[in-house]
Design a protein around this motif. Structure first.
Motif, mmCIF file in Angstrom:
data_model
loop_
_atom_site.group_PDB
_atom_site.id
_atom_site.type_symbol
_atom_site.label_atom_id
_atom_site.label_comp_id
_atom_site.label_asym_id
_atom_site.label_seq_id
_atom_site.Cartn_x
_atom_site.Cartn_y
_atom_site.Cartn_z
ATOM 1 N N ILE A 67 0.863 -1.175 0.000
ATOM 2 C CA ILE A 67 0.000 0.000 0.000
ATOM 3 C C ILE A 67 0.899 1.224 0.000
ATOM 4 N N GLN A 68 0.654 2.114 -0.970
ATOM 5 C CA GLN A 68 1.459 3.328 -1.076
ATOM 6 C C GLN A 68 0.542 4.538 -1.102
ATOM 7 N N GLU A 69 1.151 5.688 -0.991
ATOM 8 C CA GLU A 69 0.388 6.931 -1.033
ATOM 9 C C GLU A 69 -0.264 7.059 -2.413
ATOM 10 N N HIS A 70 -1.513 7.449 -2.441
ATOM 11 C CA HIS A 70 -2.195 7.630 -3.710
ATOM 12 C C HIS A 70 -2.437 9.115 -3.948
ATOM 13 N N LEU A 71 -2.792 9.443 -5.185
ATOM 14 C CA LEU A 71 -3.038 10.837 -5.550
ATOM 15 C C LEU A 71 -4.397 11.291 -5.028
ATOM 16 N N SER A 72 -4.436 12.500 -4.577
ATOM 17 C CA SER A 72 -5.711 13.070 -4.139
ATOM 18 C C SER A 72 -6.526 13.465 -5.364
ATOM 19 N N ASN A 73 -7.832 13.624 -5.185
ATOM 20 C CA ASN A 73 -8.688 14.056 -6.297
ATOM 21 C C ASN A 73 -8.232 15.394 -6.851
ATOM 22 N N ALA A 74 -7.822 16.292 -5.995
ATOM 23 C CA ALA A 74 -7.387 17.615 -6.446
ATOM 24 C C ALA A 74 -6.193 17.494 -7.392
ATOM 25 N N ARG A 75 -5.219 16.626 -7.059
ATOM 26 C CA ARG A 75 -4.048 16.446 -7.932
ATOM 27 C C ARG A 75 -4.417 15.720 -9.217
ATOM 28 N N VAL A 76 -5.313 14.769 -9.120
ATOM 29 C CA VAL A 76 -5.715 14.014 -10.307
ATOM 30 C C VAL A 76 -6.415 14.924 -11.307
ATOM 31 N N PHE A 77 -7.311 15.766 -10.827
ATOM 32 C CA PHE A 77 -8.105 16.610 -11.721
ATOM 33 C C PHE A 77 -7.413 17.925 -12.077
ATOM 34 N N LYS A 78 -6.227 18.168 -11.562
ATOM 35 C CA LYS A 78 -5.521 19.431 -11.778
ATOM 36 C C LYS A 78 -5.342 19.743 -13.266
ATOM 37 N N ASN A 79 -4.969 18.766 -14.069
ATOM 38 C CA ASN A 79 -4.723 18.996 -15.499
ATOM 39 C C ASN A 79 -5.862 18.532 -16.398
ATOM 40 N N ALA A 80 -6.949 18.093 -15.811
ATOM 41 C CA ALA A 80 -8.084 17.644 -16.624
ATOM 42 C C ALA A 80 -8.831 18.848 -17.168
ATOM 43 N N PRO A 81 -9.089 18.884 -18.475
ATOM 44 C CA PRO A 81 -9.802 20.033 -19.040
ATOM 45 C C PRO A 81 -11.221 20.171 -18.496
ATOM 46 N N LYS A 82 -11.921 19.046 -18.299
ATOM 47 C CA LYS A 82 -13.284 19.094 -17.768
ATOM 48 C C LYS A 82 -13.438 17.992 -16.742
ATOM 49 N N HIS A 83 -14.035 18.331 -15.626
ATOM 50 C CA HIS A 83 -14.289 17.332 -14.594
ATOM 51 C C HIS A 83 -15.302 17.880 -13.613
ATOM 52 N N ASP A 84 -15.876 16.991 -12.836
ATOM 53 C CA ASP A 84 -16.680 17.423 -11.697
ATOM 54 C C ASP A 84 -15.950 16.914 -10.458
ATOM 55 N N SER A 85 -16.610 16.807 -9.342
ATOM 56 C CA SER A 85 -15.904 16.449 -8.108
ATOM 57 C C SER A 85 -15.411 15.002 -8.087
ATOM 58 N N THR A 86 -15.968 14.138 -8.948
ATOM 59 C CA THR A 86 -15.621 12.721 -8.889
ATOM 60 C C THR A 86 -15.150 12.126 -10.213
ATOM 61 N N TYR A 87 -15.567 12.692 -11.348
ATOM 62 C CA TYR A 87 -15.334 12.059 -12.643
ATOM 63 C C TYR A 87 -14.690 13.010 -13.640
ATOM 64 N N PHE A 88 -13.951 12.423 -14.578
ATOM 65 C CA PHE A 88 -13.512 13.168 -15.754
ATOM 66 C C PHE A 88 -14.706 13.337 -16.665
ATOM 67 N N ARG A 89 -14.823 14.462 -17.337
ATOM 68 C CA ARG A 89 -15.895 14.696 -18.281
ATOM 69 C C ARG A 89 -15.311 14.609 -19.683
ATOM 70 N N VAL A 90 -15.895 13.762 -20.515
ATOM 71 C CA VAL A 90 -15.415 13.581 -21.875
ATOM 72 C C VAL A 90 -16.587 13.746 -22.827
ATOM 73 N N PRO A 91 -16.306 14.066 -24.094
ATOM 74 C CA PRO A 91 -17.399 14.197 -25.065
ATOM 75 C C PRO A 91 -18.112 12.861 -25.260
ATOM 76 N N LYS A 92 -19.395 12.937 -25.509
ATOM 77 C CA LYS A 92 -20.196 11.745 -25.742
ATOM 78 C C LYS A 92 -19.787 11.135 -27.083
ATOM 79 N N VAL A 93 -19.529 9.832 -27.100
ATOM 80 C CA VAL A 93 -19.119 9.164 -28.336
ATOM 81 C C VAL A 93 -20.113 8.105 -28.799
ATOM 82 N N ILE A 94 -21.065 7.754 -27.948
ATOM 83 C CA ILE A 94 -22.076 6.761 -28.317
ATOM 84 C C ILE A 94 -23.421 7.467 -28.359
ATOM 85 N N LYS A 95 -24.150 7.237 -29.458
ATOM 86 C CA LYS A 95 -25.445 7.906 -29.601
ATOM 87 C C LYS A 95 -26.511 7.215 -28.798
#
Length: 95
Positions: A67-95
């Motif tokens: 067990i090692q130190e893991h990344l916090s949500n703040a660090r994970v989402f720091k460089n994500a162009p779109k996100h909410d508090s829990t998930y990455f937001r990506v464009p819809k690809v399935i109709k």
């Protein structure tokens, strides 16, 4: 084993392949060559030869599962162009 057009069509059906009528004779010949080659392997003396389970005798080197130190949500989402508090937001690809 003799390859016939019936075997060709049954194999093509199982593999979900379309057989072009103009090329069926060539396909039968090609399949017959493959089967003949495999039949030729039956002539090889394999007495005393251990079966292979892989092509390499090397052992996998696995790391210890710690067990090692893991990344916090703040660090994970720091460089994500779109996100909410829990998930990455990506464009819809399935109709």
């Amino acid at each position: 084993m003799k390859i016939t057009k019936e075997i060709l069509y049954k194999t093509a059906h199982l593999a979900r392949l379309n057989v072009d009528e103009s090329k069926q004779d060539q396909m039968v010949n090609d399949l017959q060559k493959m089967v003949d080659w495999v039949d030729k392997l039956k002539e090889v003396d394999t007495e005393g030869v251990e079966p292979l389970t892989g092509m390499s005798f090397e052992k996998d080197q696995l790391r210890e599962d710690k067990i090692q130190e893991h990344l916090s949500n703040a660090r994970v989402f720091k460089n994500a162009p779109k996100h909410d508090s829990t998930y990455f937001r990506v464009p819809k690809v399935i109709k």
